[in-house]
Design a protein around this motif. Structure first.
Motif, PDB file in Angstrom:
ATOM      1  N   LEU A 105       9.749   6.239 -10.281  1.00 17.54           N
ATOM      2  CA  LEU A 105       8.705   5.499  -9.568  1.00 17.54           C
ATOM      3  C   LEU A 105       7.979   4.548 -10.501  1.00 17.54           C
ATOM      4  O   LEU A 105       7.624   3.419 -10.110  1.00 17.54           O
ATOM      5  N   THR A 106       7.751   4.953 -11.732  1.00 20.35           N
ATOM      6  CA  THR A 106       7.098   4.077 -12.701  1.00 20.35           C
ATOM      7  C   THR A 106       7.955   2.858 -12.996  1.00 20.35           C
ATOM      8  O   THR A 106       7.469   1.725 -13.027  1.00 20.35           O
ATOM      9  N   ILE A 107       9.245   3.079 -13.213  1.00 19.17           N
ATOM     10  CA  ILE A 107      10.155   1.962 -13.470  1.00 19.17           C
ATOM     11  C   ILE A 107      10.181   1.009 -12.279  1.00 19.17           C
ATOM     12  O   ILE A 107      10.305  -0.212 -12.437  1.00 19.17           O
ATOM     13  N   THR A 108      10.029   1.558 -11.084  1.00 23.51           N
ATOM     14  CA  THR A 108      10.109   0.743  -9.871  1.00 23.51           C
ATOM     15  C   THR A 108       8.826  -0.033  -9.604  1.00 23.51           C
ATOM     16  O   THR A 108       8.868  -1.219  -9.237  1.00 23.51           O
ATOM     17  N   THR A 109       7.680   0.611  -9.783  1.00 25.85           N
ATOM     18  CA  THR A 109       6.422   0.016  -9.339  1.00 25.85           C
ATOM     19  C   THR A 109       5.707  -0.818 -10.395  1.00 25.85           C
ATOM     20  O   THR A 109       4.985  -1.757 -10.048  1.00 25.85           O
ATOM     21  N   VAL A 110       5.875  -0.477 -11.668  1.00 26.30           N
ATOM     22  CA  VAL A 110       5.141  -1.212 -12.706  1.00 26.30           C
ATOM     23  C   VAL A 110       5.468  -2.713 -12.702  1.00 26.30           C
ATOM     24  O   VAL A 110       4.550  -3.542 -12.793  1.00 26.30           O
ATOM     25  N   PRO A 111       6.743  -3.136 -12.594  1.00 26.02           N
ATOM     26  CA  PRO A 111       7.009  -4.584 -12.561  1.00 26.02           C
ATOM     27  C   PRO A 111       6.326  -5.303 -11.405  1.00 26.02           C
ATOM     28  O   PRO A 111       5.794  -6.406 -11.588  1.00 26.02           O
ATOM     29  N   ILE A 112       6.313  -4.683 -10.217  1.00 33.72           N
ATOM     30  CA  ILE A 112       5.692  -5.346  -9.074  1.00 33.72           C
ATOM     31  C   ILE A 112       4.168  -5.336  -9.208  1.00 33.72           C
ATOM     32  O   ILE A 112       3.479  -6.254  -8.736  1.00 33.72           O
ATOM     33  N   MET A 113       3.608  -4.309  -9.871  1.00 37.51           N
ATOM     34  CA  MET A 113       2.170  -4.296 -10.144  1.00 37.51           C
ATOM     35  C   MET A 113       1.796  -5.411 -11.116  1.00 37.51           C
ATOM     36  O   MET A 113       0.786  -6.098 -10.933  1.00 37.51           O
ATOM     37  N   ILE A 114       2.613  -5.600 -12.135  1.00 39.44           N
ATOM     38  CA  ILE A 114       2.363  -6.680 -13.097  1.00 39.44           C
ATOM     39  C   ILE A 114       2.432  -8.035 -12.392  1.00 39.44           C
ATOM     40  O   ILE A 114       1.610  -8.928 -12.635  1.00 39.44           O
ATOM     41  N   LEU A 115       3.420  -8.197 -11.509  1.00 39.13           N
ATOM     42  CA  LEU A 115       3.540  -9.445 -10.760  1.00 39.13           C
ATOM     43  C   LEU A 115       2.276  -9.738  -9.961  1.00 39.13           C
ATOM     44  O   LEU A 115       1.781 -10.878  -9.962  1.00 39.13           O
ATOM     45  N   TYR A 116       1.729  -8.708  -9.311  1.00 38.65           N
ATOM     46  CA  TYR A 116       0.523  -8.934  -8.509  1.00 38.65           C
ATOM     47  C   TYR A 116      -0.676  -9.253  -9.388  1.00 38.65           C
ATOM     48  O   TYR A 116      -1.445 -10.171  -9.080  1.00 38.65           O
ATOM     49  N   PHE A 117      -0.872  -8.517 -10.474  1.00 37.79           N
ATOM     50  CA  PHE A 117      -2.024  -8.762 -11.333  1.00 37.79           C
ATOM     51  C   PHE A 117      -1.966 -10.162 -11.955  1.00 37.79           C
ATOM     52  O   PHE A 117      -2.995 -10.826 -12.107  1.00 37.79           O
ATOM     53  N   VAL A 118      -0.771 -10.616 -12.288  1.00 37.43           N
ATOM     54  CA  VAL A 118      -0.622 -11.953 -12.875  1.00 37.43           C
ATOM     55  C   VAL A 118      -0.902 -13.032 -11.837  1.00 37.43           C
ATOM     56  O   VAL A 118      -1.486 -14.084 -12.148  1.00 37.43           O
ATOM     57  N   SER A 119      -0.501 -12.785 -10.599  1.00 34.00           N
ATOM     58  CA  SER A 119      -0.586 -13.834  -9.573  1.00 34.00           C
ATOM     59  C   SER A 119      -1.713 -13.616  -8.578  1.00 34.00           C
ATOM     60  O   SER A 119      -1.787 -14.345  -7.581  1.00 34.00           O
ATOM     61  N   GLN A 120      -2.607 -12.650  -8.806  1.00 34.15           N
ATOM     62  CA  GLN A 120      -3.631 -12.360  -7.815  1.00 34.15           C
ATOM     63  C   GLN A 120      -4.578 -13.539  -7.591  1.00 34.15           C
ATOM     64  O   GLN A 120      -5.109 -13.716  -6.484  1.00 34.15           O
ATOM     65  N   ARG A 121      -4.765 -14.370  -8.603  1.00 32.01           N
ATOM     66  CA  ARG A 121      -5.620 -15.545  -8.427  1.00 32.01           C
ATOM     67  C   ARG A 121      -5.049 -16.471  -7.365  1.00 32.01           C
ATOM     68  O   ARG A 121      -5.791 -16.996  -6.526  1.00 32.01           O
ATOM     69  N   HIS A 122      -3.722 -16.661  -7.374  1.00 28.75           N
ATOM     70  CA  HIS A 122      -3.089 -17.515  -6.367  1.00 28.75           C
ATOM     71  C   HIS A 122      -3.172 -16.877  -4.988  1.00 28.75           C
ATOM     72  O   HIS A 122      -3.348 -17.575  -3.980  1.00 28.75           O
ATOM     73  N   VAL A 123      -3.041 -15.544  -4.928  1.00 29.57           N
ATOM     74  CA  VAL A 123      -3.112 -14.861  -3.644  1.00 29.57           C
ATOM     75  C   VAL A 123      -4.496 -15.012  -3.030  1.00 29.57           C
ATOM     76  O   VAL A 123      -4.639 -15.356  -1.849  1.00 29.57           O
ATOM     77  N   ILE A 124      -5.529 -14.783  -3.822  1.00 28.45           N
ATOM     78  CA  ILE A 124      -6.901 -14.886  -3.310  1.00 28.45           C
ATOM     79  C   ILE A 124      -7.213 -16.316  -2.899  1.00 28.45           C
ATOM     80  O   ILE A 124      -7.815 -16.566  -1.847  1.00 28.45           O
ATOM     81  N   ARG A 125      -6.774 -17.280  -3.695  1.00 28.89           N
ATOM     82  CA  ARG A 125      -7.023 -18.678  -3.370  1.00 28.89           C
ATOM     83  C   ARG A 125      -6.319 -19.076  -2.090  1.00 28.89           C
ATOM     84  O   ARG A 125      -6.878 -19.764  -1.233  1.00 28.89           O
ATOM     85  N   GLY A 126      -5.089 -18.624  -1.914  1.00 28.60           N
ATOM     86  CA  GLY A 126      -4.348 -18.983  -0.707  1.00 28.60           C
ATOM     87  C   GLY A 126      -4.910 -18.325   0.539  1.00 28.60           C
ATOM     88  O   GLY A 126      -4.976 -18.945   1.595  1.00 28.60           O
ATOM     89  N   LEU A 127      -5.332 -17.059   0.415  1.00 29.53           N
ATOM     90  CA  LEU A 127      -5.863 -16.368   1.587  1.00 29.53           C
ATOM     91  C   LEU A 127      -7.211 -16.902   2.002  1.00 29.53           C
ATOM     92  O   LEU A 127      -7.525 -16.985   3.188  1.00 29.53           O
TER      93      LEU A 127
END
Length: 279
Positions: A251-273
């Motif tokens: 589960l760690t191998i699976t979820t950590v990459p997608i968590m990193i993706l969200y934390f890196v791109s959360q500024r774009h997500v908040i701005r778009g929403l």
């Protein structure tokens, strides 16, 4: 809203900060617990479930990767997620432009029919999807997951994209039409560059949802070679016993990459929403 006379650092500010910290801690703790539990032994997980590992067993990650065949699962998940996101973004962007900018009979009725997908839970359409994919000969193929995930993500993507389209001013479109540009050229050269924030936002949200999708993966795929990561991790649970250390490692191998993706791109997500406003 804070009044102009209210100074920072008031008891109200500290109360809001404290409540926010408690909520964030409650939401983040399960993920952190999963990560550091992946470095424990199975016995240690049961004896001291909330304590940090006495000895960090890094070999759990390697063992979970090799025994679970996570390499193939990773490739399948990447292919399914990328193809589904691209397919959904393409259709949703074209449809959102049509609903927000073009006038045609039945536009509002058709738009609301598309949004019905926001109200339906996946189990409500699972049998119908299974039957259609079986008749098309797509069961046990990655195409089954690609088409199902792209179609299921279409409603929310269309909803967000059409709301963003309605925030754009029409002056540049009208100027392009005066220069002789047709509808497709206006969309491709004028509109599309302006809606990149919304496309990026919906792509990130869909990536997270599709990467973690489990029900369709279990229902439409029975061949181990075509499974995605969530469905593959289910195999770590044995009939008589379960090695929870390897489950947490996978589960760690699976979820950590997608968590990193969200934390890196959360500024774009908040701005778009925050920029998108629905009709």
């Amino acid at each position: 809203m804070r009044s102009n006379t209210e100074a920072p650092g008031t008891p109200r500010d500290w109360l809001q900060f404290g409540l926010g910290a408690v909520v964030v801690a409650g939401m983040c703790f399960p993920a952190l617990w999963m990560i550091y539990s992946s470095f424990k032994t199975n016995r240690e997980i049961f004896r001291t479930p909330y304590a940090l590992p006495g000895t960090w067993h890094w070999e759990n990650l390697t063992k979970a990767w090799n025994e679970g065949g996570l390499g193939v699962l990773y490739v399948n998940s990447i292919l399914v997620t990328a193809a589904s996101v691209i397919l959904c973004a393409g259709f949703a962007t074209l449809a959102a432009y049509a609903f927000a900018r073009l006038e045609f009979p039945g536009r509002r009725v058709l738009y609301r029919i598309f949004l019905i997908g926001l109200l339906l839970p996946p189990p409500a359409v699972a049998i119908a999807l299974f039957t259609q994919l079986r008749d098309m000969g797509l069961l046990n193929t990655l195409w089954a997951l690609i088409f199902a995930n792209a179609a299921w993500s279409l409603s929310i993507t269309l909803y967000l994209m059409s709301g963003y389209f309605r925030t754009l001013k029409r002056e540049m479109e009208e100027a392009a039409r005066l220069e002789g540009a047709d509808t497709f050229r206006v969309f491709w050269y004028v509109i599309l560059p302006m809606v990149k924030p919304a496309i990026i936002t919906t792509a990130i949200l869909n990536t997270i949802n599709i990467w973690n999708e489990l029900m369709f993966a279990l229902l439409f795929i029975s061949d181990d070679a075509s499974r995605t990561l969530p469905a593959g991790i289910v195999r770590f649970s044995g009939f008589h016993s379960t090695n929870y250390a390897l489950v947490f490692a996978a589960l760690t191998i699976t979820t950590v990459p997608i968590m990193i993706l969200y934390f890196v791109s959360q500024r774009h997500v908040i701005r778009g929403l925050t920029a998108a406003r629905a009709d």
